[in-house]
Design a protein around this motif. Structure first.
Motif, mmCIF file in Angstrom:
data_model
loop_
_atom_site.group_PDB
_atom_site.id
_atom_site.type_symbol
_atom_site.label_atom_id
_atom_site.label_comp_id
_atom_site.label_asym_id
_atom_site.label_seq_id
_atom_site.Cartn_x
_atom_site.Cartn_y
_atom_site.Cartn_z
ATOM 1 N N ARG A 13 51.032 67.621 35.997
ATOM 2 C CA ARG A 13 52.087 68.290 35.211
ATOM 3 C C ARG A 13 52.896 67.283 34.396
ATOM 4 O O ARG A 13 53.170 67.493 33.213
ATOM 5 N N VAL A 14 53.270 66.172 35.030
ATOM 6 C CA VAL A 14 54.080 65.169 34.337
ATOM 7 C C VAL A 14 53.268 64.487 33.241
ATOM 8 O O VAL A 14 53.735 64.321 32.105
ATOM 9 N N TRP A 15 52.052 64.094 33.564
ATOM 10 C CA TRP A 15 51.205 63.369 32.617
ATOM 11 C C TRP A 15 50.952 64.188 31.350
ATOM 12 O O TRP A 15 50.867 63.650 30.246
ATOM 13 N N GLN A 16 50.857 65.512 31.493
ATOM 14 C CA GLN A 16 50.617 66.374 30.332
ATOM 15 C C GLN A 16 51.773 66.339 29.341
ATOM 16 O O GLN A 16 51.589 66.601 28.161
ATOM 17 N N THR A 17 52.967 66.005 29.816
ATOM 18 C CA THR A 17 54.142 66.012 28.937
ATOM 19 C C THR A 17 54.416 64.655 28.294
ATOM 20 O O THR A 17 55.212 64.579 27.369
ATOM 21 N N HIS A 51 53.651 58.536 24.696
ATOM 22 C CA HIS A 51 54.142 57.179 24.465
ATOM 23 C C HIS A 51 52.945 56.299 24.124
ATOM 24 O O HIS A 51 51.882 56.455 24.713
ATOM 25 N N PRO A 52 53.094 55.376 23.185
ATOM 26 C CA PRO A 52 51.952 54.545 22.779
ATOM 27 C C PRO A 52 51.388 53.668 23.891
ATOM 28 O O PRO A 52 50.233 53.257 23.825
ATOM 29 N N ASN A 53 52.174 53.370 24.918
ATOM 30 C CA ASN A 53 51.698 52.508 26.003
ATOM 31 C C ASN A 53 51.207 53.288 27.224
ATOM 32 O O ASN A 53 50.914 52.690 28.249
ATOM 33 N N ILE A 54 51.155 54.605 27.125
ATOM 34 C CA ILE A 54 50.676 55.449 28.223
ATOM 35 C C ILE A 54 49.450 56.216 27.735
ATOM 36 O O ILE A 54 49.473 56.837 26.667
ATOM 37 N N ALA A 55 48.384 56.150 28.522
ATOM 38 C CA ALA A 55 47.153 56.862 28.151
ATOM 39 C C ALA A 55 47.416 58.356 28.045
ATOM 40 O O ALA A 55 48.113 58.939 28.876
ATOM 41 N N LYS A 56 46.879 58.976 27.016
ATOM 42 C CA LYS A 56 47.019 60.414 26.811
ATOM 43 C C LYS A 56 46.055 61.148 27.743
ATOM 44 O O LYS A 56 44.888 60.783 27.854
ATOM 45 N N MET A 57 46.560 62.178 28.415
ATOM 46 C CA MET A 57 45.686 62.973 29.266
ATOM 47 C C MET A 57 45.064 64.077 28.416
ATOM 48 O O MET A 57 45.763 64.878 27.795
ATOM 49 N N LEU A 58 43.745 64.112 28.366
ATOM 50 C CA LEU A 58 43.041 65.100 27.563
ATOM 51 C C LEU A 58 42.915 66.431 28.293
ATOM 52 O O LEU A 58 42.741 67.461 27.674
#
Length: 70
Positions: free
Chosen positions: A45-49, A52-59
């Motif tokens: 839930r948190v990762w989906q929101t 940031h350029p230094n955090i991997a995007k969750m697909l």
């Protein structure tokens, strides 16, 4: 294997839509305690929101009977 923890490992994958390499976190559900299951759900839930350029995007994520792929 790119990395390994107590109940998950990260492997190299490939996104066919974007034509790029990705990291896939594979969580073994049989190694999770009830509290850990809640933590994984919260992480998703948190990762989906996050944006940031230094955090991997969750697909996305896929949940099967024995594993969760993030």
């Amino acid at each position: 294997v790119l990395g390994r923890g107590s109940w998950a490992e990260v492997r190299l994958g490939y996104d066919l839509k974007e034509n790029t390499r990705i990291a896939v976190k594979i969580v073994a559900k049989n190694q999770l305690k009830e509290r850990d299951r809640a933590l994984v759900a919260r992480e998703i839930r948190v990762w989906q929101t996050l944006q940031h350029p230094n955090i991997a995007k969750m697909l996305g994520h896929i949940e099967e009977r024995s594993k969760i792929y993030i």
